[in-house]
Scaffold this motif. Structure first.
Motif, PDB file in Angstrom:
ATOM      1  N   ALA A 285      61.659 -16.246  84.973  1.00  0.00           N
ATOM      2  CA  ALA A 285      62.169 -17.569  84.600  1.00  0.00           C
ATOM      3  C   ALA A 285      63.682 -17.626  84.733  1.00  0.00           C
ATOM      4  CB  ALA A 285      61.746 -17.908  83.178  1.00  0.00           C
ATOM      5  N   LEU A 286      64.361 -16.527  84.395  1.00  0.00           N
ATOM      6  CA  LEU A 286      65.807 -16.467  84.573  1.00  0.00           C
ATOM      7  C   LEU A 286      66.171 -16.599  86.047  1.00  0.00           C
ATOM      8  CD1 LEU A 286      68.707 -15.971  83.697  1.00  0.00           C
ATOM      9  CD2 LEU A 286      68.202 -13.512  83.613  1.00  0.00           C
ATOM     10  N   ARG A 287      65.406 -15.966  86.931  1.00  0.00           N
ATOM     11  CA  ARG A 287      65.636 -16.130  88.358  1.00  0.00           C
ATOM     12  C   ARG A 287      65.424 -17.577  88.779  1.00  0.00           C
ATOM     13  NH1 ARG A 287      61.661 -12.617  89.018  1.00  0.00           N
ATOM     14  NH2 ARG A 287      62.115 -10.433  88.668  1.00  0.00           N
ATOM     15  N   GLY A 288      64.439 -18.225  88.161  1.00  0.00           N
ATOM     16  CA  GLY A 288      64.217 -19.629  88.459  1.00  0.00           C
ATOM     17  C   GLY A 288      65.423 -20.477  88.110  1.00  0.00           C
TER      18      GLY A 288
ATOM     19  N   ARG B 274      55.138 -24.272  79.063  1.00  0.00           N
ATOM     20  CA  ARG B 274      54.910 -24.646  80.456  1.00  0.00           C
ATOM     21  C   ARG B 274      56.210 -24.545  81.253  1.00  0.00           C
ATOM     22  NH1 ARG B 274      51.765 -27.156  84.059  1.00  0.00           N
ATOM     23  NH2 ARG B 274      52.751 -28.629  85.511  1.00  0.00           N
ATOM     24  N   ALA B 275      57.331 -24.905  80.618  1.00  0.00           N
ATOM     25  CA  ALA B 275      58.613 -24.843  81.320  1.00  0.00           C
ATOM     26  C   ALA B 275      58.914 -23.421  81.782  1.00  0.00           C
ATOM     27  CB  ALA B 275      59.729 -25.351  80.418  1.00  0.00           C
ATOM     28  N   THR B 276      58.641 -22.450  80.924  1.00  0.00           N
ATOM     29  CA  THR B 276      58.888 -21.055  81.293  1.00  0.00           C
ATOM     30  C   THR B 276      57.996 -20.640  82.455  1.00  0.00           C
ATOM     31  OG1 THR B 276      59.571 -20.485  79.045  1.00  0.00           O
ATOM     32  CG2 THR B 276      58.862 -18.673  80.461  1.00  0.00           C
ATOM     33  N   ARG B 277      56.746 -21.057  82.434  1.00  0.00           N
ATOM     34  CA  ARG B 277      55.832 -20.693  83.527  1.00  0.00           C
ATOM     35  C   ARG B 277      56.272 -21.320  84.840  1.00  0.00           C
ATOM     36  NH1 ARG B 277      52.037 -21.751  79.402  1.00  0.00           N
ATOM     37  NH2 ARG B 277      51.488 -23.768  80.348  1.00  0.00           N
ATOM     38  N   VAL B 278      56.711 -22.572  84.789  1.00  0.00           N
ATOM     39  CA  VAL B 278      57.168 -23.240  86.013  1.00  0.00           C
ATOM     40  C   VAL B 278      58.422 -22.561  86.555  1.00  0.00           C
ATOM     41  CG1 VAL B 278      58.122 -25.386  86.926  1.00  0.00           C
ATOM     42  CG2 VAL B 278      56.108 -25.448  85.453  1.00  0.00           C
ATOM     43  N   LEU B 279      59.364 -22.251  85.671  1.00  0.00           N
ATOM     44  CA  LEU B 279      60.589 -21.572  86.104  1.00  0.00           C
ATOM     45  C   LEU B 279      60.288 -20.175  86.631  1.00  0.00           C
ATOM     46  CD1 LEU B 279      63.056 -22.656  83.278  1.00  0.00           C
ATOM     47  CD2 LEU B 279      63.207 -23.267  85.695  1.00  0.00           C
ATOM     48  N   ALA B 280      59.336 -19.489  86.009  1.00  0.00           N
ATOM     49  CA  ALA B 280      58.977 -18.147  86.475  1.00  0.00           C
ATOM     50  C   ALA B 280      58.396 -18.199  87.879  1.00  0.00           C
ATOM     51  CB  ALA B 280      57.988 -17.506  85.503  1.00  0.00           C
TER      52      ALA B 280
ATOM     53  N   THR C 226      71.006 -33.090  94.477  1.00  0.00           N
ATOM     54  CA  THR C 226      70.447 -31.760  94.213  1.00  0.00           C
ATOM     55  C   THR C 226      69.056 -31.857  93.604  1.00  0.00           C
ATOM     56  OG1 THR C 226      71.445 -31.623  91.997  1.00  0.00           O
ATOM     57  CG2 THR C 226      72.719 -30.747  93.842  1.00  0.00           C
ATOM     58  N   LEU C 227      68.729 -33.024  93.056  1.00  0.00           N
ATOM     59  CA  LEU C 227      67.391 -33.195  92.496  1.00  0.00           C
ATOM     60  C   LEU C 227      66.308 -33.086  93.567  1.00  0.00           C
ATOM     61  CD1 LEU C 227      68.010 -36.123  89.986  1.00  0.00           C
ATOM     62  CD2 LEU C 227      67.754 -33.680  89.476  1.00  0.00           C
ATOM     63  N   VAL C 228      66.667 -33.324  94.828  1.00  0.00           N
ATOM     64  CA  VAL C 228      65.660 -33.235  95.893  1.00  0.00           C
ATOM     65  C   VAL C 228      65.152 -31.799  96.038  1.00  0.00           C
ATOM     66  CG1 VAL C 228      65.185 -33.628  98.329  1.00  0.00           C
ATOM     67  CG2 VAL C 228      66.625 -35.242  97.064  1.00  0.00           C
ATOM     68  N   PRO C 229      66.008 -30.807  96.314  1.00  0.00           N
ATOM     69  CA  PRO C 229      65.473 -29.441  96.406  1.00  0.00           C
ATOM     70  C   PRO C 229      64.990 -28.897  95.073  1.00  0.00           C
ATOM     71  CG  PRO C 229      67.862 -29.421  96.581  1.00  0.00           C
ATOM     72  CD  PRO C 229      67.445 -30.853  96.665  1.00  0.00           C
ATOM     73  N   ILE C 230      65.653 -29.277  93.963  1.00  0.00           N
ATOM     74  CA  ILE C 230      65.225 -28.761  92.658  1.00  0.00           C
ATOM     75  C   ILE C 230      63.813 -29.243  92.335  1.00  0.00           C
ATOM     76  CG2 ILE C 230      65.643 -28.902  90.183  1.00  0.00           C
ATOM     77  CD1 ILE C 230      68.645 -28.909  90.829  1.00  0.00           C
TER      78      ILE C 230
ATOM     79  N   ALA D 220      54.593 -23.061  91.823  1.00  0.00           N
ATOM     80  CA  ALA D 220      53.375 -22.630  91.120  1.00  0.00           C
ATOM     81  C   ALA D 220      52.113 -22.877  91.939  1.00  0.00           C
ATOM     82  CB  ALA D 220      53.291 -23.315  89.753  1.00  0.00           C
ATOM     83  N   PRO D 221      51.945 -24.054  92.558  1.00  0.00           N
ATOM     84  CA  PRO D 221      50.752 -24.230  93.409  1.00  0.00           C
ATOM     85  C   PRO D 221      50.680 -23.229  94.563  1.00  0.00           C
ATOM     86  CG  PRO D 221      51.698 -26.361  92.864  1.00  0.00           C
ATOM     87  CD  PRO D 221      52.665 -25.322  92.384  1.00  0.00           C
ATOM     88  N   TRP D 222      51.844 -22.891  95.131  1.00  0.00           N
ATOM     89  CA  TRP D 222      51.835 -21.899  96.214  1.00  0.00           C
ATOM     90  C   TRP D 222      51.340 -20.558  95.703  1.00  0.00           C
ATOM     91  CZ3 TRP D 222      52.925 -22.000 101.455  1.00  0.00           C
ATOM     92  CH2 TRP D 222      53.015 -20.748 102.061  1.00  0.00           C
ATOM     93  N   LEU D 223      51.857 -20.128  94.552  1.00  0.00           N
ATOM     94  CA  LEU D 223      51.464 -18.826  94.010  1.00  0.00           C
ATOM     95  C   LEU D 223      50.031 -18.824  93.500  1.00  0.00           C
ATOM     96  CD1 LEU D 223      54.746 -17.786  92.175  1.00  0.00           C
ATOM     97  CD2 LEU D 223      53.745 -16.711  94.203  1.00  0.00           C
ATOM     98  N   ALA D 224      49.475 -19.989  93.262  1.00  0.00           N
ATOM     99  CA  ALA D 224      48.068 -20.039  92.882  1.00  0.00           C
ATOM    100  C   ALA D 224      47.163 -19.673  94.052  1.00  0.00           C
ATOM    101  CB  ALA D 224      47.712 -21.438  92.368  1.00  0.00           C
ATOM    102  N   ARG D 225      47.701 -19.793  95.276  1.00  0.00           N
ATOM    103  CA  ARG D 225      46.903 -19.507  96.468  1.00  0.00           C
ATOM    104  C   ARG D 225      47.334 -18.230  97.182  1.00  0.00           C
ATOM    105  NH1 ARG D 225      46.090 -24.409 100.426  1.00  0.00           N
ATOM    106  NH2 ARG D 225      44.492 -22.921 101.122  1.00  0.00           N
ATOM    107  N   PHE D 226      48.643 -17.907  97.096  1.00  0.00           N
ATOM    108  CA  PHE D 226      49.162 -16.761  97.840  1.00  0.00           C
ATOM    109  C   PHE D 226      49.891 -15.812  96.898  1.00  0.00           C
ATOM    110  CE2 PHE D 226      49.136 -20.398 100.764  1.00  0.00           C
ATOM    111  CZ  PHE D 226      48.302 -19.911 101.760  1.00  0.00           C
ATOM    112  N   ARG D 227      49.949 -14.550  97.282  1.00  0.00           N
ATOM    113  CA  ARG D 227      50.551 -13.527  96.436  1.00  0.00           C
ATOM    114  C   ARG D 227      52.072 -13.554  96.483  1.00  0.00           C
ATOM    115  NH1 ARG D 227      49.871  -8.572  98.009  1.00  0.00           N
ATOM    116  NH2 ARG D 227      49.942  -7.655  95.911  1.00  0.00           N
ATOM    117  N   GLN D 228      52.675 -14.159  97.517  1.00  0.00           N
ATOM    118  CA  GLN D 228      54.128 -14.164  97.663  1.00  0.00           C
ATOM    119  C   GLN D 228      54.538 -15.336  98.535  1.00  0.00           C
ATOM    120  OE1 GLN D 228      55.390 -10.711 100.108  1.00  0.00           O
ATOM    121  NE2 GLN D 228      53.218 -10.457 100.555  1.00  0.00           N
TER     122      GLN D 228
END
Length: 416
Positions: free
Chosen positions: A21-24, A326-332, A373-377, A385-393
């Motif tokens: 989450a800190l990296r996020g 949920r915020a921590t999970r999204v940032l992670a 900056t809100l566009v890329p953020i 999170a949806p990407w990691l739900a399907r792929f490992r990296q």
């Protein structure tokens, strides 16, 4: 760029959620840092008088960015990188050999990123500084901290010597003494809004994609100066990241109150100084010498200290009160795709500001640029999170690992 996000293995059972989450947070901060470099002449990053205006709103935004964002997140990224290297050097049969392969691959990615999209790419700096980190792999945390302090002190002594000469020149001019106007022109051309410098920046902003590639390839040797000048502070922050991994802060082993005490101490040691430096720049009318010296030289140690405060605060919150939020999970999830998100941010900014995109370079105010900056953020928060739900990296994490192994590894879906 977040090094441990890139370096740590994809297996979630081996990860520290608070660190992810800190990296996020860090990769989101890079967007706020970089948007001015993409949207305005380069010297506007240091000085709002160069472009974008110095009205009340613009000055407030510049002050908030100077005190809270600029170079603080760069220090935080480097700390994360150092922690990631500390993790990796403790794994594998030949950790040092694997580390050097990863740094070579990271340098190749960084150079490509610099040529195609972002002249201020930090991956090149991290790759070169990272070559030195195995020398400190077995150092205890205390020695790592002292080595970081000595690096920062040495850099401040050298850069401060030059900056002091410039400030003496500024003081003489402000006192009404006769000074050589040629030196004023040098300062304006280098760090200010000299018409020729600004015109050159706009010429670069209007060049086509192919023209940019040719120009950046021709200037590759000059990029060595940028890398070398950035090495001491980057290496110092990396050593701190290794130290804080080793002493348990970034491993999530500290109690929240202990981490909060460190955050409070570092904030109290850095924020007042940064506020005073910002006020000095403002009261000088954003004089080019004062503002550049404050941004590049005098604030540098306090930027790193405030970066430590951010790291400690984030670990206290994400590992404590916000641990299951949920915020921590999204940032992670965002942090786990740090390399992909970092490069995607540059791609989005290029699409917004470059001539081969929407061509908004020089067309937006500081406030409008920050809003964009809100566009890329938003993209990284919604997609990670949806990407990691399907792929490992992430795709760029996969590319980096494949390049490091000198072969294309299978791009694996996550097992059900």
């Amino acid at each position: 760029m977040s090094g441990s996000a890139l370096a740590s293995p994809p297996d979630p059972r081996q990860r520290v959620t608070a660190l992810d989450a800190l990296r996020g947070v860090a990769v989101i901060g890079i967007a706020v840092m970089n948007v001015i470099a993409f949207s305005m002449p380069a010297n506007a990053y240091l000085n709002p008088a160069v472009w974008g205006g110095t009205g009340p709103l613009e000055t407030t935004l510049w002050t908030a960015s100077y005190v809270l964002v600029e170079d603080k997140f760069r220090a935080l990224f480097a700390m994360m990188f150092g922690a990631g290297v500390a993790i990796l050097l403790g794994k594998g049969e030949h950790p040092a050999r694997a580390h050097y392969a990863r740094m070579a691959a990271l340098l190749a990615i960084g150079m490509t990123h610099a040529v195609l999209l972002a002249s201020n790419d930090v991956l090149r700096i991290y790759a070169v500084a990272g070559l030195l980190l195995p020398l400190a792999a077995r150092w205890p945390a205390r020695r790592l901290v002292w080595a970081a302090v000595l690096l920062v002190a040495g850099q401040l002594a050298v850069s401060g010597w030059y900056a002091w000469g410039w400030l003496d020149f500024w003081y003489q001019r402000a006192s009404g003494a006769l000074v050589d106007p040629a030196w004023i022109e040098v300062a304006e051309r280098t760090y200010g809004g000299h018409p020729d410098t600004t015109a050159a920046a706009f010429a670069r902003g209007e060049e086509g994609f192919a023209e940019r590639i040719v120009r950046r390839i021709e200037t590759l040797p000059a990029q060595a100066n940028y890398i070398i000048a950035s090495l001491p502070s980057a290496l110092a922050a990396m050593l701190l990241g290794m130290a804080f991994w080793r002493n348990g802060l970034l491993a999530g082993e500290w109690q929240a109150d202990r981490a909060l005490r460190l955050a409070r101490t570092c904030a109290l040691a850095s924020l007042p100084v940064l506020v005073v430096l910002a006020a000095w720049s403002i009261l000088s009318g954003f004089d080019v010498i004062v503002t550049a010296a404050n941004a590049i030289v005098w604030s540098a140690p306090f930027d790193i200290v405030l970066g430590v405060a951010y790291a400690a605060l984030a670990m206290a919150l994400f590992g404590g009160a916000l641990n299951d939020s949920r915020a921590t999970r999204v940032l992670a999830a965002t942090g786990r795709l740090a390399l992909t998100n970092y490069l995607a941010t540059s791609l989005i900014f290029s699409a917004l500001f470059a001539s081969w995109g929407l061509g908004l370079f020089g067309e937006v105010s500081r406030g409008q640029a920050l809003l964009l900056t809100l566009v890329p953020i938003t993209a990284m928060l919604l997609c990670s999170a949806p990407w990691l739900a399907r792929f490992r990296q992430g795709p760029m994490e996969w590319l980096w690992r494949s390049m490091s192994a000198a072969r294309l590894q299978p791009f694996r879906r996550r097992q059900a």
